[in-house]
Design a protein around this motif. Structure first.
Motif, PDB file in Angstrom:
ATOM      1  N   LEU A 174       9.955 -10.507  17.852  1.00 52.78           N
ATOM      2  CA  LEU A 174      10.440  -9.227  17.344  1.00 52.78           C
ATOM      3  C   LEU A 174       9.270  -8.319  17.017  1.00 52.78           C
ATOM      4  N   LYS A 175       9.510  -7.017  17.087  1.00 50.91           N
ATOM      5  CA  LYS A 175       8.494  -6.051  16.683  1.00 50.91           C
ATOM      6  C   LYS A 175       8.354  -6.098  15.167  1.00 50.91           C
ATOM      7  N   ARG A 176       7.127  -6.199  14.669  1.00 53.52           N
ATOM      8  CA  ARG A 176       6.908  -6.354  13.232  1.00 53.52           C
ATOM      9  C   ARG A 176       5.850  -5.374  12.736  1.00 53.52           C
ATOM     10  N   ASP A 177       6.057  -4.907  11.510  1.00 57.82           N
ATOM     11  CA  ASP A 177       5.061  -4.095  10.820  1.00 57.82           C
ATOM     12  C   ASP A 177       4.358  -5.006   9.826  1.00 57.82           C
ATOM     13  N   VAL A 178       3.306  -5.683  10.262  1.00 59.19           N
ATOM     14  CA  VAL A 178       2.644  -6.670   9.396  1.00 59.19           C
ATOM     15  C   VAL A 178       1.869  -6.006   8.265  1.00 59.19           C
ATOM     16  N   THR A 179       1.588  -4.697   8.381  1.00 62.02           N
ATOM     17  CA  THR A 179       0.873  -3.990   7.313  1.00 62.02           C
ATOM     18  C   THR A 179       1.829  -3.442   6.256  1.00 62.02           C
ATOM     19  N   LEU A 180       3.122  -3.331   6.603  1.00 64.69           N
ATOM     20  CA  LEU A 180       4.151  -2.767   5.709  1.00 64.69           C
ATOM     21  C   LEU A 180       3.823  -1.333   5.305  1.00 64.69           C
ATOM     22  N   ARG A 181       3.148  -0.610   6.210  1.00 66.21           N
ATOM     23  CA  ARG A 181       2.756   0.768   5.902  1.00 66.21           C
ATOM     24  C   ARG A 181       3.473   1.798   6.756  1.00 66.21           C
ATOM     25  N   SER A 182       4.355   1.353   7.646  1.00 71.21           N
ATOM     26  CA  SER A 182       5.086   2.303   8.484  1.00 71.21           C
ATOM     27  C   SER A 182       6.072   3.092   7.629  1.00 71.21           C
ATOM     28  N   ILE A 183       6.561   4.177   8.167  1.00 68.62           N
ATOM     29  CA  ILE A 183       7.529   5.001   7.426  1.00 68.62           C
ATOM     30  C   ILE A 183       8.784   4.189   7.115  1.00 68.62           C
ATOM     31  N   GLY A 184       9.242   3.394   8.093  1.00 70.52           N
ATOM     32  CA  GLY A 184      10.422   2.578   7.867  1.00 70.52           C
ATOM     33  C   GLY A 184      10.226   1.582   6.738  1.00 70.52           C
ATOM     34  N   SER A 185       9.068   0.938   6.697  1.00 69.92           N
ATOM     35  CA  SER A 185       8.784  -0.035   5.638  1.00 69.92           C
ATOM     36  C   SER A 185       8.708   0.652   4.278  1.00 69.92           C
ATOM     37  N   ARG A 186       8.109   1.822   4.232  1.00 72.61           N
ATOM     38  CA  ARG A 186       7.996   2.553   2.966  1.00 72.61           C
ATOM     39  C   ARG A 186       9.361   3.017   2.472  1.00 72.61           C
ATOM     40  N   LEU A 187      10.207   3.484   3.385  1.00 78.84           N
ATOM     41  CA  LEU A 187      11.558   3.897   2.994  1.00 78.84           C
ATOM     42  C   LEU A 187      12.368   2.699   2.500  1.00 78.84           C
ATOM     43  N   HIS A 188      12.191   1.559   3.165  1.00 78.33           N
ATOM     44  CA  HIS A 188      12.885   0.337   2.733  1.00 78.33           C
ATOM     45  C   HIS A 188      12.460  -0.047   1.319  1.00 78.33           C
ATOM     46  N   GLN A 189      11.168   0.011   1.032  1.00 80.18           N
ATOM     47  CA  GLN A 189      10.680  -0.338  -0.295  1.00 80.18           C
ATOM     48  C   GLN A 189      11.208   0.621  -1.342  1.00 80.18           C
ATOM     49  N   PHE A 190      11.275   1.913  -1.008  1.00 82.83           N
ATOM     50  CA  PHE A 190      11.784   2.891  -1.963  1.00 82.83           C
ATOM     51  C   PHE A 190      13.263   2.666  -2.243  1.00 82.83           C
ATOM     52  N   THR A 191      14.021   2.387  -1.195  1.00 86.00           N
ATOM     53  CA  THR A 191      15.464   2.228  -1.350  1.00 86.00           C
ATOM     54  C   THR A 191      15.825   0.947  -2.082  1.00 86.00           C
ATOM     55  N   PHE A 192      15.210  -0.159  -1.679  1.00 84.09           N
ATOM     56  CA  PHE A 192      15.593  -1.471  -2.207  1.00 84.09           C
ATOM     57  C   PHE A 192      14.702  -1.948  -3.351  1.00 84.09           C
ATOM     58  N   GLY A 193      13.610  -1.232  -3.609  1.00 83.65           N
ATOM     59  CA  GLY A 193      12.774  -1.547  -4.758  1.00 83.65           C
ATOM     60  C   GLY A 193      11.703  -2.578  -4.477  1.00 83.65           C
ATOM     61  N   MET A 194      10.777  -2.703  -5.435  1.00 82.17           N
ATOM     62  CA  MET A 194       9.702  -3.674  -5.341  1.00 82.17           C
ATOM     63  C   MET A 194      10.150  -5.016  -5.913  1.00 82.17           C
ATOM     64  N   ASN A 195       9.474  -6.071  -5.495  1.00 79.96           N
ATOM     65  CA  ASN A 195       9.828  -7.421  -5.932  1.00 79.96           C
ATOM     66  C   ASN A 195       8.977  -7.808  -7.146  1.00 79.96           C
ATOM     67  N   ARG A 196       9.415  -7.389  -8.337  1.00 77.03           N
ATOM     68  CA  ARG A 196       8.672  -7.694  -9.560  1.00 77.03           C
ATOM     69  C   ARG A 196       8.868  -9.151  -9.981  1.00 77.03           C
ATOM     70  N   VAL A 197       9.963  -9.757  -9.567  1.00 82.13           N
ATOM     71  CA  VAL A 197      10.204 -11.164  -9.874  1.00 82.13           C
ATOM     72  C   VAL A 197       9.158 -12.038  -9.190  1.00 82.13           C
ATOM     73  N   ALA A 198       8.866 -11.726  -7.937  1.00 80.46           N
ATOM     74  CA  ALA A 198       7.872 -12.502  -7.199  1.00 80.46           C
ATOM     75  C   ALA A 198       6.497 -12.370  -7.828  1.00 80.46           C
ATOM     76  N   ALA A 199       6.141 -11.166  -8.277  1.00 80.65           N
ATOM     77  CA  ALA A 199       4.837 -10.957  -8.901  1.00 80.65           C
ATOM     78  C   ALA A 199       4.704 -11.795 -10.167  1.00 80.65           C
ATOM     79  N   PHE A 200       5.756 -11.820 -10.979  1.00 84.14           N
ATOM     80  CA  PHE A 200       5.750 -12.629 -12.208  1.00 84.14           C
ATOM     81  C   PHE A 200       5.648 -14.112 -11.871  1.00 84.14           C
ATOM     82  N   ASN A 201       6.446 -14.549 -10.895  1.00 80.51           N
ATOM     83  CA  ASN A 201       6.446 -15.966 -10.517  1.00 80.51           C
ATOM     84  C   ASN A 201       5.149 -16.379  -9.829  1.00 80.51           C
ATOM     85  N   CYS A 202       4.516 -15.433  -9.128  1.00 76.97           N
ATOM     86  CA  CYS A 202       3.244 -15.727  -8.485  1.00 76.97           C
ATOM     87  C   CYS A 202       2.183 -16.049  -9.537  1.00 76.97           C
ATOM     88  N   ALA A 203       2.154 -15.271 -10.612  1.00 79.48           N
ATOM     89  CA  ALA A 203       1.201 -15.525 -11.693  1.00 79.48           C
ATOM     90  C   ALA A 203       1.475 -16.877 -12.347  1.00 79.48           C
TER      91      ALA A 203
END
Length: 297
Positions: free
Chosen positions: A53-82
């Protein structure tokens, strides 16, 4: 055992079929997949990076940025990563961590990648700047008990046999090693032909039955799940992938209502779930599962 890993990877056992045919190299990375039993085909690794599949591995494309804005950031993962890193460092001065599905850096994992004391081994079914080898998680090309921790985020929905993959995780983890997993529950198909499974929180727990639970719960709630449904409802009515995301965009505020949700039903309506656990020597008793549901918060 392997030989000629950097030039022409092959099996050192003459009786193995890969002693003669060897394994492909993609961008200098060995593709250590048993193609006879995998969903992936050797020919795919003769083109590009091997991704189907075509992938945006940098997550910097317009589609990836719009997805992040719409669905939000993963703060749970950041907490669990620490938390994951803190637990690892209690048992090892330089933990070795395997990232399964590490072709793209997962949301909330910045601390894992930026910590110089962690020896990170990135793998995926395609090669990227974040991986050092290509592997199918159903047959991890590692010896037993070599990793202190394993991070597998948004992967288990894309494998044919999740229980086989988790058994492999258990095999290559050291005794008492840690695993962190995130897997969707209330989400629609998002990787086309490579999307197979979803799990409730109880189902996720049983998937990791050979691990003791440290913590588990929703990654994102019913609000995010509703946003997924709005977008895919639009797609079902004929809107394409890009248009459906634009239609969904004005409803981004719905996800903030997840902060008001409380109690048992949060997990029942979650968009995704996480599990942080430790490798155990004995599986949990199946009779404990009904009680486990009642203990979920």
């Amino acid at each position: 055992m392997l030989q000629n890993l950097k030039s022409q990877p092959s099996c050192s056992d003459p009786a193995c079929e890969y002693s003669k045919s060897g394994f492909p190299l993609v961008h200098g990375q060995p593709v250590l997949i048993d193609f006879a039993t995998s969903i992936f085909d050797r020919d795919a690794y003769r083109r590009h990076n091997g991704s189907p599949l075509k992938r945006d591995v940098t997550l910097r494309s317009i589609g990836s940025r719009l997805h992040q804005f719409t669905f939000g950031m993963n703060r749970v993962a950041a907490f669990n990563c620490a938390k994951f890193l803190g637990l690892l460092k209690k048992v090892s001065g330089r933990p070795v961590v395997l990232v399964i599905g590490g072709g793209t850096i997962g949301f909330g994992t910045g601390e894992l990648y930026n910590d110089a004391s962690i020896e990170l081994v990135g793998t995926d079914v395609y090669a990227s700047q974040h991986t050092c080898l290509v592997a199918d998680a159903h047959k991890l090309p590692f010896e037993e008990k070599v990793f202190d921790g394993i991070w597998i985020q948004a992967v288990l929905e894309h494998v044919l046999e999740p229980h086989t993959v988790v058994a492999e995780i258990h095999r290559v983890l050291k005794r008492g090693g840690l695993v962190y997993a995130e897997t969707p529950f209330m989400q629609q198909v998002h990787e086309r032909a490579y999307d197979f499974s979803r799990f409730t929180q109880s189902g996720h727990r049983w998937l990791f039955k050979d691990f003791s639970e440290i913590s588990a719960g929703p990654v994102s709630g019913a609000g995010v799940a509703l946003l997924w449904s709005i977008r895919y409802f639009c797609r079902a009515l004929g809107a394409g992938n890009k248009l459906s995301l634009l239609i969904c965009l004005p409803f981004f505020w719905i996800r903030f209502l997840d902060k008001l949700a409380r109690g048992r039903t949060v997990a029942d309506a979650a968009s995704g779930l996480f599990f942080l656990g430790r490798r155990a020597d004995q599986a949990i008793d199946p009779h404990s599962m009904p009680k486990y549901y009642d203990l979920q918060l």
